[in-house]
Design an enzyme around this catalytic site. Structure first.
Site, PDB file in Angstrom:
ATOM      1  N   ASP A   8       0.843  -1.205   0.000  1.00 38.52           N
ATOM      2  CA  ASP A   8       0.000   0.000   0.000  1.00 38.52           C
ATOM      3  C   ASP A   8       0.879   1.256   0.000  1.00 38.52           C
ATOM      4  O   ASP A   8       2.085   1.185   0.223  1.00 38.52           O
ATOM      5  CB  ASP A   8      -0.901  -0.032   1.256  1.00 38.52           C
ATOM      6  CG  ASP A   8      -1.962   1.048   1.209  1.00 38.52           C
ATOM      7  OD1 ASP A   8      -2.319   1.495   0.105  1.00 38.52           O
ATOM      8  OD2 ASP A   8      -2.433   1.456   2.292  1.00 38.52           O
ATOM      9  N   GLU A  28       2.767   5.008  -3.989  1.00 45.73           N
ATOM     10  CA  GLU A  28       2.820   5.951  -5.138  1.00 45.73           C
ATOM     11  C   GLU A  28       4.121   6.737  -5.167  1.00 45.73           C
ATOM     12  O   GLU A  28       4.520   7.113  -6.273  1.00 45.73           O
ATOM     13  CB  GLU A  28       1.622   6.922  -5.072  1.00 45.73           C
ATOM     14  CG  GLU A  28       0.291   6.239  -5.241  1.00 45.73           C
ATOM     15  CD  GLU A  28      -0.141   5.454  -3.986  1.00 45.73           C
ATOM     16  OE1 GLU A  28       0.271   5.854  -2.890  1.00 45.73           O
ATOM     17  OE2 GLU A  28      -0.839   4.446  -4.131  1.00 45.73           O
ATOM     18  N   ASP A  57      -8.748   3.977  -2.478  1.00 46.64           N
ATOM     19  CA  ASP A  57      -9.737   4.429  -1.495  1.00 46.64           C
ATOM     20  C   ASP A  57     -11.007   4.969  -2.148  1.00 46.64           C
ATOM     21  O   ASP A  57     -11.209   6.185  -2.233  1.00 46.64           O
ATOM     22  CB  ASP A  57      -9.096   5.483  -0.581  1.00 46.64           C
ATOM     23  CG  ASP A  57      -7.969   4.876   0.226  1.00 46.64           C
ATOM     24  OD1 ASP A  57      -7.896   3.622   0.301  1.00 46.64           O
ATOM     25  OD2 ASP A  57      -7.152   5.630   0.780  1.00 46.64           O
TER      26      ASP A  57
HETATM   27  C1  GLC Z   1      -4.765   3.400   2.632  1.00 47.90           C
HETATM   28  C2  GLC Z   1      -5.270   2.204   1.853  1.00 47.90           C
HETATM   29  C3  GLC Z   1      -6.399   1.543   2.598  1.00 47.90           C
HETATM   30  C4  GLC Z   1      -5.913   1.164   4.003  1.00 47.90           C
HETATM   31  C5  GLC Z   1      -5.410   2.390   4.728  1.00 47.90           C
HETATM   32  C6  GLC Z   1      -4.799   2.049   6.084  1.00 47.90           C
HETATM   33  O1  GLC Z   1      -5.733   4.384   2.673  1.00 47.90           O
HETATM   34  O2  GLC Z   1      -5.659   2.553   0.561  1.00 47.90           O
HETATM   35  O3  GLC Z   1      -6.857   0.409   1.902  1.00 47.90           O
HETATM   36  O4  GLC Z   1      -6.957   0.579   4.709  1.00 47.90           O
HETATM   37  O5  GLC Z   1      -4.412   3.029   3.957  1.00 47.90           O
HETATM   38  O6  GLC Z   1      -3.727   1.206   5.952  1.00 47.90           O
END
Ligand code: GLC
Length: 780
Positions: free
Chosen positions: A404, A407, A488
């Site tokens: 995650d 980017e 998200d």
């Molecule tokens: C980011 C991710 C999401 C995750 C959050 C906390 O927003 O896109 O899926 O739950 O981080 O880790």
């Protein structure tokens, strides 16, 4: 998005434009056209694939291997002819020709029927400080698809698409830069389609006729214009070649095709076990539970919270006994923590693995663990190190890695304070000593390289078991390393609707294993929204529900009995369709075909499909028309040419036609093409619960064929031949429908099973499958 990059609409210095051809050189693959200092090089890589490179200085850049999996010299040589005339030079392959006008130097492509495509517009190719660009004509009725995960429409004509990986938090239909940067598109008009891959990892942008109707442009902050043209004419052919160029997805473990349950967060071992128990007790199939950031100790990547997850090994063992797999989130930000015995920080610092500013200081930003530093995945030794750290997860049995924030996403001040999203300094040096460059060139591939590090590490440390990988960010070629989800999203009807074009465009960008968070990540889904989302989510290649911190729970049973029943039924349908879906994954792995497809993929000559963004196909047989507005129980459905049957009632329709479907909450309108053969199995609580002892071939009248793919579902042995295929065929002979089952081919032997052949609406016959050929006759 960095503001200081050139915008198409600002008062920038004028473009210098490529002038006349002055000299030509040719070898058995390339044609080099010298236009003074600037040069244009055309390389013929396949009968339907050419590469075009233009350098204003006459110097071509060194080749980067991040996205392109097959270099120029790795394509087998193909014959082509060059005809030089007074005004033009014509290059002809078996499938296309490229005509270059000499003065000024401009290129046009033609198919073998003489239809033009990818024709340079008047400006052709140009450059100005730090930027190169190319402009081409938009043909009448031409439409544009792909571009990764654009929000809003399916067709991107008249839009601007920027390729710059960004944390697209709160995205909506007007958001431009997304998590994924995929500088690839498919241009389609009836009878002709081509693909264009803009081979640059620098900031780049497509303008699909927004600035100048009738002209599309591509611009990048690199110093060379480098793009590939892939002639189709169908999207399937374009994707086949595009994924030969940038790579295809490996087969994931079959269990990852099951249902995934995620939340930020299931924050303790106990909660996770209760969750698993709940699924089994309620008989709602589920294979994977995801742990979000709270499993870590203070958000320190590669640690476990000693309080909340005191014994992850035991947890995973318990889950395993119930048939669950565990996936854990991994974030790139490493807590800045000198002299605290935090191994990840200490090792990274000691070995100089973290990104530094040009003045030599460590670069830091703020993410979950507060002040954080970032590994330079562009270097092999850093990828190896990062990969070795994954052992803290895999050694206790974690089966999936969820990458995650890559980017990368970071702030300039501690999270929680209203801060600014920042990126690494664009002049920060990255990469190995022989491929040193700056973040300006590598920003877009940061997530790609993180995903590659994870994939390669597990392929090495767990060489006999396939693992599951998920990433938020990526670049062209990400399909080689990971599945992708659309970040998200929000618990809004508009986001349910938008997931269709987003996932379809990802599929048309070569990325097959994709999903959107079912129920929506941010916000609270209503019961109705959740039910409708689960119905569509049943078709997502990655079927995962997720929800954010502080939102209402989004498990299938939290919305009352009626919605729980709907969720159970649609998740069960997913599990019953597994042989069909797994075969689609195999198709994606071997041909680059999307799994979830817009209608235009199968009907590229039918302009009605070009803008159809609220219907979708799962493979070539199933067409769904989900409900994506509250209180709606009817909707219009477009059925393209051919015979179609209502999945639920068996009612027949002849396309092309528009119908009005009735869809009470329990029902997502679903259709199947005449002549389809869909293998289905009994419901399991998890994918590998027991060997398949019965398979039902549901066959709808007509003429058709289906080749089923099978293997052990979890090792890499399929790569060395341990798989099998069985071809089924249906056709009409006089008054009878004949079903032929060819002898099974290949080394893998599935368990003995009963095959029930159901000719829908007519009757069924069965036999014990021993791999031999069969022929069945149904009288109508
Ligand atoms: C980011 C991710 C999401 C995750 C959050 C906390 O927003 O896109 O899926 O739950 O981080 O880790």
């Amino acid at each position: 998005m960095p503001q200081y990059f050139g915008q198409l609409h600002t008062t920038e210095p004028a473009w210098s434009i490529l002038g006349a051809v002055q000299a030509i050189q040719q070898d058995d693959r390339h044609i080099l056209l010298k236009c003074g200092n600037p040069c244009l090089k055309i390389s013929i890589l396949a009968p339907n694939l050419i590469r075009v490179r233009m350098t204003p200085t006459g110097e071509f850049l060194p080749r980067r291997s991040w996205a392109v999996a097959q270099a120029d010299e790795e394509w087998s040589k193909v014959p082509f002819q060059v005809h030089e005339k007074a005004e033009t030079i014509k290059i002809t392959t078996e499938q296309l020709s490229v005509v270059i006008s000499r003065n000024p130097c401009r290129i046009k492509c033609f198919d073998s029927a003489g239809q033009p495509f990818a024709q340079d517009a008047d400006m052709g190719m140009g450059w100005r400080t730090g930027t190169v660009a190319g402009w081409k004509r938009i043909e009448t009725d031409e439409h544009f698809y792909g571009f990764g995960e654009p929000t809003g429409l399916l067709d991107q004509r008249s839009q601007v698409r920027t390729n710059w990986t960004s944390d697209a938090l709160d995205y909506g239909i007007l958001t431009d830069s997304m998590y994924q940067a995929i500088p690839f598109f498919i241009a389609l008009r009836p009878g002709l389609g081509y693909g264009l891959f803009f081979n640059t990892t620098f900031w780049s942008r497509f303008d699909l006729g927004a600035q100048q109707p009738g002209v599309w442009g591509m611009e990048t902050q690199g110093s060379e214009l480098d793009y590939y043209i892939i002639y189709g004419p169908e999207p399937a052919k374009i994707l086949q070649t595009y994924t030969q160029l940038t790579g295809r997805m490996p087969l994931p473990p079959r269990w990852s095709l099951g249902y995934h349950q995620c939340r930020w967060s299931y924050e303790s071992q106990d909660i996770v076990q209760k969750l698993a128990h709940e699924f089994r007790q309620r008989q709602i199939p589920c294979d994977v539970i995801h742990l979000d950031i709270d499993y870590m100790n203070g958000y320190r990547v590669f640690t476990w919270s000693p309080k909340r997850f005191a014994n992850p090994k035991e947890l995973i063992q318990n889950l395993k006994e119930d048939g669950f797999k565990l996936a854990t989130i991994v974030d790139p930000g490493v807590k800045y923590e000198p002299e605290a015995d935090y191994k990840v920080f200490d090792e990274g610092l000691k070995n100089d693995y973290f990104i530094r500013k040009t003045n030599g200081q460590l670069f830091h930003g703020y993410v979950w663990p507060d002040k954080a530093v970032f590994a330079d995945y562009l270097r092999q030794e850093v990828r190896d190190w990062w990969g070795s750290l994954l052992k803290s997860l895999t050694e206790v049995g974690v089966a999936g890695i969820w990458n995650d924030m890559n980017e990368p996403a970071l702030d300039d001040r501690p999270f929680g304070d209203p801060g600014n999203k920042i990126s690494f300094p664009l002049d920060a040096v990255q990469g190995p000593s022989d491929e040193r460059t700056t973040h300006a060139e590598t920003h877009n591939v940061y997530g790609l390289m993180m995903a590659q590090a994870s994939y390669q590490a597990l392929a090495k440390s767990r060489p006999t078991e396939r693992s599951f990988f998920l990433t938020r960010s990526g670049f062209a070629g990400i399909q080689r390393w990971s599945a992708v989800w659309t970040g998200d999203n929000q618990s809004l009807w508009e986001h349910l609707e938008m997931s269709i074009p987003m996932l379809c465009n990802l599929g048309l960008s070569g990325i097959g294993f994709v999903g959107a968070d079912i129920g929506g990540f941010a916000g609270n889904a209503t019961a109705e929204l959740f039910a409708r989302w689960m119905q569509l989510g049943m078709l997502y290649p990655l079927m995962r529900a997720h929800s954010a911190l502080t939102t209402a729970q989004h498990e299938p049973w939290t919305f009352g009995d009626r919605v729980e029943k709907i969720c159970r039924e649609y998740i069960q349908l997913r599990y019953r369709l597994l042989p069909y879906i797994y075969t689609l994954f195999w198709e994606a792995a071997t041909t680059g075909a999307p799994i979830l497809r817009p209608l235009l993929y199968h009907f590229p000559n039918d302009p009605t499909t070009f803008a159809t963004a609220d219907q979708v196909m799962l493979g070539s047989s199933l067409l769904a028309a989900p409900i994506y507005r509250p209180g709606v129980e009817h909707r219009a459905v477009y059925l393209p040419q051919g015979r179609w049957y209502d999945w639920w009632s068996g009612e027949a329709f002849t396309g092309p036609t528009h119908i009005l479907a009735h869809a009470p909450l329990e029902k997502m309108p679903l259709y199947v093409r005449g002549g389809s053969i869909i293998p289905m199995i009994p419901v399991m609580q998890y994918v590998d619960e027991r060997p398949i002892d019965q398979m039902r071939l549901r066959i709808w009248k007509g003429v058709g064929e289906f080749t089923l793919y099978e293997d052990d579902g979890h090792t890499f042995e399929y790569k060395t031949g341990a798989f099998c295929t069985t071809t089924y065929r249906v056709y009409l002979q006089g008054e009878q429908t004949i079903v032929e089952i060819e002898a099974r081919e290949g080394e893998f032997s599935p368990a003995t099973r009963e095959i029930i052949v159901e000719l829908v609406g007519v009757g069924e016959q069965s036999f014990i499958d021993d791999g031999t050929a069969h022929q069945l006759k149904f009288s109508i």
